[in-house]
Design a protein around this motif. Sequence first.
Motif, PDB file in Angstrom:
ATOM      1  N   TYR A  51      20.856   7.446 -28.926  1.00  0.00           N
ATOM      2  CA  TYR A  51      20.339   6.927 -30.189  1.00  0.00           C
ATOM      3  C   TYR A  51      21.115   5.691 -30.625  1.00  0.00           C
ATOM      4  O   TYR A  51      22.313   5.577 -30.398  1.00  0.00           O
ATOM      5  CB  TYR A  51      20.429   8.003 -31.280  1.00  0.00           C
ATOM      6  N   ASP A  52      20.380   4.780 -31.269  1.00  0.00           N
ATOM      7  CA  ASP A  52      20.998   3.602 -31.859  1.00  0.00           C
ATOM      8  C   ASP A  52      21.509   3.903 -33.263  1.00  0.00           C
ATOM      9  O   ASP A  52      22.466   3.287 -33.727  1.00  0.00           O
ATOM     10  CB  ASP A  52      19.980   2.453 -31.936  1.00  0.00           C
ATOM     11  N   LEU A  53      20.845   4.854 -33.938  1.00  0.00           N
ATOM     12  CA  LEU A  53      21.165   5.160 -35.331  1.00  0.00           C
ATOM     13  C   LEU A  53      20.868   6.626 -35.622  1.00  0.00           C
ATOM     14  O   LEU A  53      19.883   7.176 -35.125  1.00  0.00           O
ATOM     15  CB  LEU A  53      20.320   4.279 -36.263  1.00  0.00           C
ATOM     16  N   MET A  54      21.721   7.224 -36.452  1.00  0.00           N
ATOM     17  CA  MET A  54      21.458   8.573 -36.938  1.00  0.00           C
ATOM     18  C   MET A  54      21.506   8.529 -38.463  1.00  0.00           C
ATOM     19  O   MET A  54      22.442   7.996 -39.047  1.00  0.00           O
ATOM     20  CB  MET A  54      22.494   9.565 -36.416  1.00  0.00           C
ATOM     21  N   ILE A  55      20.479   9.095 -39.084  1.00  0.00           N
ATOM     22  CA  ILE A  55      20.433   9.279 -40.529  1.00  0.00           C
ATOM     23  C   ILE A  55      20.634  10.769 -40.747  1.00  0.00           C
ATOM     24  O   ILE A  55      19.830  11.576 -40.291  1.00  0.00           O
ATOM     25  CB  ILE A  55      19.074   8.813 -41.104  1.00  0.00           C
ATOM     26  N   ILE A  56      21.728  11.140 -41.428  1.00  0.00           N
ATOM     27  CA  ILE A  56      22.113  12.548 -41.474  1.00  0.00           C
ATOM     28  C   ILE A  56      22.503  12.989 -42.878  1.00  0.00           C
ATOM     29  O   ILE A  56      23.123  12.239 -43.622  1.00  0.00           O
ATOM     30  CB  ILE A  56      23.268  12.827 -40.476  1.00  0.00           C
ATOM     31  N   ASP A  57      22.115  14.220 -43.204  1.00  0.00           N
ATOM     32  CA  ASP A  57      22.583  14.887 -44.416  1.00  0.00           C
ATOM     33  C   ASP A  57      23.822  15.682 -44.021  1.00  0.00           C
ATOM     34  O   ASP A  57      23.915  16.168 -42.895  1.00  0.00           O
ATOM     35  CB  ASP A  57      21.483  15.814 -44.952  1.00  0.00           C
ATOM     36  N   LEU A  58      24.765  15.809 -44.925  1.00  0.00           N
ATOM     37  CA  LEU A  58      25.976  16.571 -44.615  1.00  0.00           C
ATOM     38  C   LEU A  58      25.748  18.070 -44.654  1.00  0.00           C
ATOM     39  O   LEU A  58      26.435  18.830 -43.983  1.00  0.00           O
ATOM     40  CB  LEU A  58      27.103  16.183 -45.583  1.00  0.00           C
ATOM     41  N   LEU A  87      25.903  15.317 -51.906  1.00  0.00           N
ATOM     42  CA  LEU A  87      27.335  15.518 -52.121  1.00  0.00           C
ATOM     43  C   LEU A  87      27.959  14.164 -52.440  1.00  0.00           C
ATOM     44  O   LEU A  87      28.025  13.289 -51.584  1.00  0.00           O
ATOM     45  CB  LEU A  87      27.990  16.121 -50.881  1.00  0.00           C
ATOM     46  N   SER A  88      28.427  14.003 -53.687  1.00  0.00           N
ATOM     47  CA  SER A  88      28.897  12.689 -54.106  1.00  0.00           C
ATOM     48  C   SER A  88      30.398  12.618 -54.373  1.00  0.00           C
ATOM     49  O   SER A  88      30.886  11.590 -54.828  1.00  0.00           O
ATOM     50  CB  SER A  88      28.150  12.255 -55.361  1.00  0.00           C
ATOM     51  N   SER A  89      31.115  13.665 -54.083  1.00  0.00           N
ATOM     52  CA  SER A  89      32.552  13.672 -54.314  1.00  0.00           C
ATOM     53  C   SER A  89      33.233  12.592 -53.476  1.00  0.00           C
ATOM     54  O   SER A  89      32.846  12.327 -52.331  1.00  0.00           O
ATOM     55  CB  SER A  89      33.124  15.043 -53.960  1.00  0.00           C
ATOM     56  N   ASP A  90      34.258  11.986 -54.047  1.00  0.00           N
ATOM     57  CA  ASP A  90      35.012  10.959 -53.326  1.00  0.00           C
ATOM     58  C   ASP A  90      35.585  11.484 -52.013  1.00  0.00           C
ATOM     59  O   ASP A  90      35.715  10.731 -51.046  1.00  0.00           O
ATOM     60  CB  ASP A  90      36.169  10.436 -54.190  1.00  0.00           C
ATOM     61  N   ILE A  91      35.910  12.755 -51.990  1.00  0.00           N
ATOM     62  CA  ILE A  91      36.462  13.362 -50.774  1.00  0.00           C
ATOM     63  C   ILE A  91      35.456  13.272 -49.623  1.00  0.00           C
ATOM     64  O   ILE A  91      35.816  12.905 -48.497  1.00  0.00           O
ATOM     65  CB  ILE A  91      36.860  14.832 -51.023  1.00  0.00           C
ATOM     66  N   PHE A  92      34.187  13.583 -49.916  1.00  0.00           N
ATOM     67  CA  PHE A  92      33.147  13.532 -48.877  1.00  0.00           C
ATOM     68  C   PHE A  92      32.896  12.095 -48.431  1.00  0.00           C
ATOM     69  O   PHE A  92      32.761  11.820 -47.236  1.00  0.00           O
ATOM     70  CB  PHE A  92      31.845  14.158 -49.373  1.00  0.00           C
ATOM     71  N   VAL A  93      32.834  11.185 -49.377  1.00  0.00           N
ATOM     72  CA  VAL A  93      32.592   9.773 -49.054  1.00  0.00           C
ATOM     73  C   VAL A  93      33.735   9.227 -48.204  1.00  0.00           C
ATOM     74  O   VAL A  93      33.505   8.567 -47.197  1.00  0.00           O
ATOM     75  CB  VAL A  93      32.405   8.938 -50.340  1.00  0.00           C
ATOM     76  N   GLY A 100      33.747   6.653 -39.510  1.00  0.00           N
ATOM     77  CA  GLY A 100      33.019   5.496 -38.990  1.00  0.00           C
ATOM     78  C   GLY A 100      31.577   5.391 -39.434  1.00  0.00           C
ATOM     79  O   GLY A 100      30.787   4.685 -38.812  1.00  0.00           O
ATOM     80  N   VAL A 101      31.227   6.064 -40.518  1.00  0.00           N
ATOM     81  CA  VAL A 101      29.862   5.989 -41.036  1.00  0.00           C
ATOM     82  C   VAL A 101      29.620   4.593 -41.602  1.00  0.00           C
ATOM     83  O   VAL A 101      30.484   4.042 -42.298  1.00  0.00           O
ATOM     84  CB  VAL A 101      29.647   7.074 -42.116  1.00  0.00           C
TER      85      VAL A 101
END
Length: 160
Positions: A51-58, A87-93, A100-101
């Motif tokens: 794949y060139d790209l993956m769009i993923i939910d955590l 999931l918007s917590s700074d930890i997840f981001v 490498g996201v």
Amino acid sequence: MVSYKKILIANENVEESERILKELSTYDNAFEIDIASSGKSAIDLIKSNSYDLMIIDLVLPEIDGFEVIEIAREVNRKMSIIVVSALSSDIFVKKATNMGVSYFMLKPISIEILLKRINDIFDERRSIEDRTVSNKEIEEKITNIFITVGIPAHIKGYQF
């Protein structure tokens, strides 16, 4: 020959995945898209496709998005990744960024913005590929410079 970009959408919400698929499919038919509704099925697809790209939910059943990203990086380091999550917590981001996201988008997403992010990724990749020069081209340029300034090509090991 048309060059298709292969995209994997990994999201347990099948309706959302199909909405993204529908929108991307109408985009000049430039994408070949697969959908995975669990972490395990995403990993199976990643191992059997390039794949060139993956769009993923955590948040995925069986195996979470972070583990899928980790395995994806082991299998294909060149694959770009966009995380789409509630999931918007700074930890997840921060964790996703450290893995490498390319982009982290919060749900609900705008398809227009997602398309812009996808185009940004592929435009950047194209730009990098355009700037890559082969060793042979470099050697030819150096040899021509040597000849132009009167240095014999055999100096420093250069040959015709």
